[in-house]
Design a protein around this motif. Structure first.
Motif, PDB file in Angstrom:
ATOM      1  N   PRO A  36       0.850  -1.194   0.000  1.00 36.72           N
ATOM      2  CA  PRO A  36       0.000   0.000   0.000  1.00 36.72           C
ATOM      3  C   PRO A  36       0.893   1.255   0.000  1.00 36.72           C
ATOM      4  N   GLU A  37       0.579   2.233  -0.848  1.00 41.46           N
ATOM      5  CA  GLU A  37       1.440   3.437  -0.922  1.00 41.46           C
ATOM      6  C   GLU A  37       1.561   4.122   0.438  1.00 41.46           C
ATOM      7  N   GLN A  38       0.501   4.045   1.231  1.00 43.93           N
ATOM      8  CA  GLN A  38       0.486   4.752   2.533  1.00 43.93           C
ATOM      9  C   GLN A  38       1.223   3.975   3.620  1.00 43.93           C
ATOM     10  N   GLY A  39       1.626   2.759   3.332  1.00 38.53           N
ATOM     11  CA  GLY A  39       2.337   1.960   4.334  1.00 38.53           C
ATOM     12  C   GLY A  39       1.508   0.754   4.748  1.00 38.53           C
TER      13      GLY A  39
ATOM     14  N   VAL B  30       3.159   6.513   5.618  1.00 43.78           N
ATOM     15  CA  VAL B  30       4.563   6.097   5.774  1.00 43.78           C
ATOM     16  C   VAL B  30       5.324   6.542   4.518  1.00 43.78           C
ATOM     17  N   SER B  31       6.545   7.022   4.734  1.00 41.06           N
ATOM     18  CA  SER B  31       7.316   7.539   3.593  1.00 41.06           C
ATOM     19  C   SER B  31       8.796   7.246   3.768  1.00 41.06           C
ATOM     20  N   ASP B  32       9.578   7.747   2.825  1.00 38.77           N
ATOM     21  CA  ASP B  32      11.027   7.483   2.894  1.00 38.77           C
ATOM     22  C   ASP B  32      11.802   8.623   3.537  1.00 38.77           C
ATOM     23  N   GLY B  33      11.132   9.591   4.131  1.00 36.49           N
ATOM     24  CA  GLY B  33      11.890  10.608   4.845  1.00 36.49           C
ATOM     25  C   GLY B  33      11.080  11.833   5.196  1.00 36.49           C
ATOM     26  N   ALA B  34      11.375  12.413   6.366  1.00 34.69           N
ATOM     27  CA  ALA B  34      10.681  13.630   6.770  1.00 34.69           C
ATOM     28  C   ALA B  34      11.139  14.816   5.918  1.00 34.69           C
ATOM     29  N   LYS B  35      12.388  14.762   5.435  1.00 35.96           N
ATOM     30  CA  LYS B  35      12.850  15.848   4.568  1.00 35.96           C
ATOM     31  C   LYS B  35      11.997  15.909   3.301  1.00 35.96           C
ATOM     32  N   CYS B  36      11.761  14.731   2.687  1.00 37.89           N
ATOM     33  CA  CYS B  36      10.950  14.688   1.463  1.00 37.89           C
ATOM     34  C   CYS B  36       9.530  15.180   1.759  1.00 37.89           C
ATOM     35  N   ASP B  37       8.959  14.698   2.864  1.00 33.02           N
ATOM     36  CA  ASP B  37       7.574  15.070   3.165  1.00 33.02           C
ATOM     37  C   ASP B  37       7.447  16.564   3.473  1.00 33.02           C
TER      38      ASP B  37
ATOM     39  N   ARG C 101      16.063   4.809   5.679  1.00 34.29           N
ATOM     40  CA  ARG C 101      14.947   5.595   5.148  1.00 34.29           C
ATOM     41  C   ARG C 101      13.560   5.086   5.549  1.00 34.29           C
ATOM     42  N   CYS C 102      13.041   5.611   6.620  1.00 32.77           N
ATOM     43  CA  CYS C 102      11.624   5.395   6.925  1.00 32.77           C
ATOM     44  C   CYS C 102      11.145   6.541   7.819  1.00 32.77           C
ATOM     45  N   ALA C 103      10.014   7.091   7.445  1.00 28.81           N
ATOM     46  CA  ALA C 103       9.453   8.228   8.170  1.00 28.81           C
ATOM     47  C   ALA C 103       7.942   8.163   8.019  1.00 28.81           C
ATOM     48  N   TYR C 104       7.252   9.124   8.615  1.00 29.87           N
ATOM     49  CA  TYR C 104       5.821   9.203   8.327  1.00 29.87           C
ATOM     50  C   TYR C 104       5.282  10.610   8.560  1.00 29.87           C
ATOM     51  N   THR C 105       4.164  10.876   7.915  1.00 26.94           N
ATOM     52  CA  THR C 105       3.467  12.151   8.047  1.00 26.94           C
ATOM     53  C   THR C 105       2.047  11.861   8.505  1.00 26.94           C
ATOM     54  N   VAL C 106       1.576  12.657   9.463  1.00 30.09           N
ATOM     55  CA  VAL C 106       0.203  12.491   9.956  1.00 30.09           C
ATOM     56  C   VAL C 106      -0.644  13.638   9.420  1.00 30.09           C
ATOM     57  N   VAL C 107      -1.700  13.280   8.705  1.00 34.91           N
ATOM     58  CA  VAL C 107      -2.660  14.294   8.240  1.00 34.91           C
ATOM     59  C   VAL C 107      -4.038  13.871   8.764  1.00 34.91           C
ATOM     60  N   PRO C 108      -4.449  14.438   9.911  1.00 41.67           N
ATOM     61  CA  PRO C 108      -5.753  14.061  10.452  1.00 41.67           C
ATOM     62  C   PRO C 108      -6.869  14.405   9.460  1.00 41.67           C
ATOM     63  N   LYS C 109      -7.919  13.596   9.477  1.00 39.49           N
ATOM     64  CA  LYS C 109      -9.002  13.828   8.504  1.00 39.49           C
ATOM     65  C   LYS C 109      -9.748  15.125   8.799  1.00 39.49           C
ATOM     66  N   SER C 110      -9.547  15.663   9.996  1.00 38.99           N
ATOM     67  CA  SER C 110     -10.258  16.893  10.362  1.00 38.99           C
ATOM     68  C   SER C 110      -9.516  18.176   9.983  1.00 38.99           C
ATOM     69  N   VAL C 111      -8.304  18.088   9.438  1.00 40.16           N
ATOM     70  CA  VAL C 111      -7.604  19.327   9.039  1.00 40.16           C
ATOM     71  C   VAL C 111      -8.135  19.777   7.691  1.00 40.16           C
ATOM     72  N   MET C 112      -8.547  21.035   7.633  1.00 34.31           N
ATOM     73  CA  MET C 112      -9.153  21.560   6.401  1.00 34.31           C
ATOM     74  C   MET C 112      -8.266  22.615   5.746  1.00 34.31           C
ATOM     75  N   GLY C 113      -8.404  22.697   4.424  1.00 35.60           N
ATOM     76  CA  GLY C 113      -7.882  23.823   3.673  1.00 35.60           C
ATOM     77  C   GLY C 113      -9.071  24.387   2.913  1.00 35.60           C
ATOM     78  N   TYR C 114      -8.938  25.561   2.331  1.00 40.00           N
ATOM     79  CA  TYR C 114     -10.096  26.231   1.721  1.00 40.00           C
ATOM     80  C   TYR C 114      -9.827  26.575   0.274  1.00 40.00           C
ATOM     81  N   ASP C 115     -10.876  26.493  -0.568  1.00 44.47           N
ATOM     82  CA  ASP C 115     -10.709  26.932  -1.960  1.00 44.47           C
ATOM     83  C   ASP C 115     -11.013  28.427  -2.054  1.00 44.47           C
ATOM     84  N   ALA C 116     -10.878  28.976  -3.265  1.00 42.64           N
ATOM     85  CA  ALA C 116     -11.015  30.423  -3.418  1.00 42.64           C
ATOM     86  C   ALA C 116     -12.404  30.906  -2.994  1.00 42.64           C
ATOM     87  N   ALA C 117     -13.382  30.008  -3.069  1.00 39.76           N
ATOM     88  CA  ALA C 117     -14.738  30.400  -2.683  1.00 39.76           C
ATOM     89  C   ALA C 117     -14.977  30.221  -1.181  1.00 39.76           C
TER      90      ALA C 117
END
Ligand code: MLT
Length: 415
Positions: A74-77, A104-111, A264-280
């Motif tokens: 799985p790409e996510q680990g 899961v990824s290959d480095g915090a620098k990359c992420d 090389r092993c790292a990970y990034t956490v993106v909670p499902k509750s973090v939002m970003g906004y579009d122009a509208a």
């Protein structure tokens, strides 16, 4: 005619650590008989914990057998690793992170470098000074800044970290001194800090989370050095702060925790509750955007490496990682004491593997002096930003023998 991304021409000629490597290589070539001790780039020197080696061997055997062989994962680990992370790094500290919020990824620098792709190019970013150069350079490449003038890029809000504020940045609209600055949308924070080794208290992180919630901003929290925290009052994760699940993305790595810089092993956490906004002004979960980016551009970390990373979370793994980080912190203590003995003020090294030394002189000059007179490599503070001028960063990542020899040579050079 093929045209280039001209944003690259705004960058300083080369990446800080490549610059240093070139200077050291030139010195080495000119003085082939001189031994050099490297306390510059934060690269680990001690072998992988035995549990990781055992897991690597076992997983390699699985790859040698048709019945247990693995192709694309799985790409996510793999679930075994994401579940171990959610349990040990978060649930155990009272933070609620689901395994499927972990990539899961290959480095915090990359992420840390890639994450900016999911945000608009005209957002305002806030970056501490001094800072790990990857946050700045990747935003320059993406066109989020203007030109570099006197060491600072137009369009970035710099959050100064100096002795005056204990190396913890003030909120952007509440600078310790000077005029209030405009609001910011994306804030890069790193604690324990690279390069200063400073740590942020619960109250300080709470203020940042409240700021982000109020301003619909996002915090990118680099926690690559959390395994070095020894003060029980200091949070290891931004998600130990109430409300952070809605406004923060966190980066972690096995590099400095378990010696994985070459593995090389790292990970990034993106909670499902973090939002970003579009122009509208419509909200979009950043989890979906990062998942799209990750699955399109990344094919996962090698199975044996993920097995080795999962071994860190066994009881034996936790003990071995503690011994490894204790070892480097032992080096850090020696470095701190030696600097104090030389009359140099420093911070860091207590909950972090870096010591930030106030040299009282030009930081490249001090770098050259240590290289030429002591054969010791450090990192000039100004390479991390204007506020780093006058400082150098000394890394505790080396053998005890080398650290002791380096400290003796520095003392002799500064006499
Ligand atoms: C450093 O020296 O700052 C680190 O090694 C950089 C990194 O982890 O990429």
């Amino acid at each position: 005619m093929i045209r280039i991304n001209e944003n690259y021409t705004k960058l300083k000629a080369s990446y800080l650590f490549s610059d240093i490597a070139k200077r050291v290589a030139a010195y080495s070539q000119a003085h082939p008989d001189k031994s050099i001790i490297r306390l510059g780039i934060g690269d680990v020197t001690e072998p992988l914990p035995p549990v990781c080696i055992a897991a690597l061997h076992a997983a390699t055997d699985e790859m040698a057998n048709r019945a247990t062989f693995k192709g694309y994962g799985p790409e996510q680990g793999y679930a075994f690793l994401r579940e171990a992370i959610a349990q040990h790094d978060y649930a155990a500290r009272g933070a609620k992170i689901e395994p499927d919020e972990i990539f899961v990824s290959d480095g915090a620098k990359c992420d840390c470098g890639n994450i900016q792709e999911i945000f608009a190019t005209d957002i305002r970013i806030a970056i501490t000074d001094p800072v790990y150069p990857v946050y700045v350079d990747t935003n320059v490449m993406a066109g989020r800044t203007g030109a570099n003038r006197d060491g600072r890029y137009e369009g970035i809000t710099y959050l100064e970290c100096t002795a005056a504020n204990g190396y913890i940045p003030a909120l952007p609209n509440m600078p310790a001194s000077g005029e209030p600055v405009e609001s910011v949308d994306l804030i890069y924070l790193c604690f324990p800090n690279n390069p200063t080794g400073a740590v942020a208290t619960r109250a300080q992180l709470t203020a940042w989370v409240e700021f982000a919630r109020k301003n619909k901003a996002v915090i990118l929290f680099d926690a690559a050095y959390e395994a070095y925290i020894r003060d029980p009052q200091i949070p290891h994760s931004i998600y130990e702060i109430d409300g952070a699940r809605d406004v923060a993305i966190e980066f972690r790595s096995a590099s400095k925790t378990a010696g994985f810089t070459g593995t090389r092993c790292a990970y990034t956490v993106v909670p499902k509750s973090v939002m970003g906004y579009d122009a509208a002004g419509k909200a979009h979960p950043l989890h979906a955007l990062w998942n799209r980016r990750h699955t399109t551009k990344f094919n996962g970390v090698a199975y044996p490496i993920q097995k080795a990373a999962a071994a860190i979370y066994t009881d034996a793994g936790q003990q071995q990682v503690r011994a490894l980080t204790d070892f480097y912190l032992g080096n850090a203590k020696l470095i701190r004491e030696a600097m104090a003995g030389l009359g140099l003020k420093c911070i860091g090294g207590e909950n972090a593997p870096y010591i930030w030394v106030n040299t009282g002189r030009d930081s490249w000059q001090f770098f050259d002096l240590l290289l030429e007179k002591a054969g010791v490599v450090c990192t000039p503070g100004v390479g991390f930003g204007q506020c780093g001028e006058g400082h150098v960063r000394i890394s505790a990542f080396n053998s005890r023998e080398n650290v002791e020899a380096a400290l003796q040579r520095i003392a002799a050079a500064l006499k």
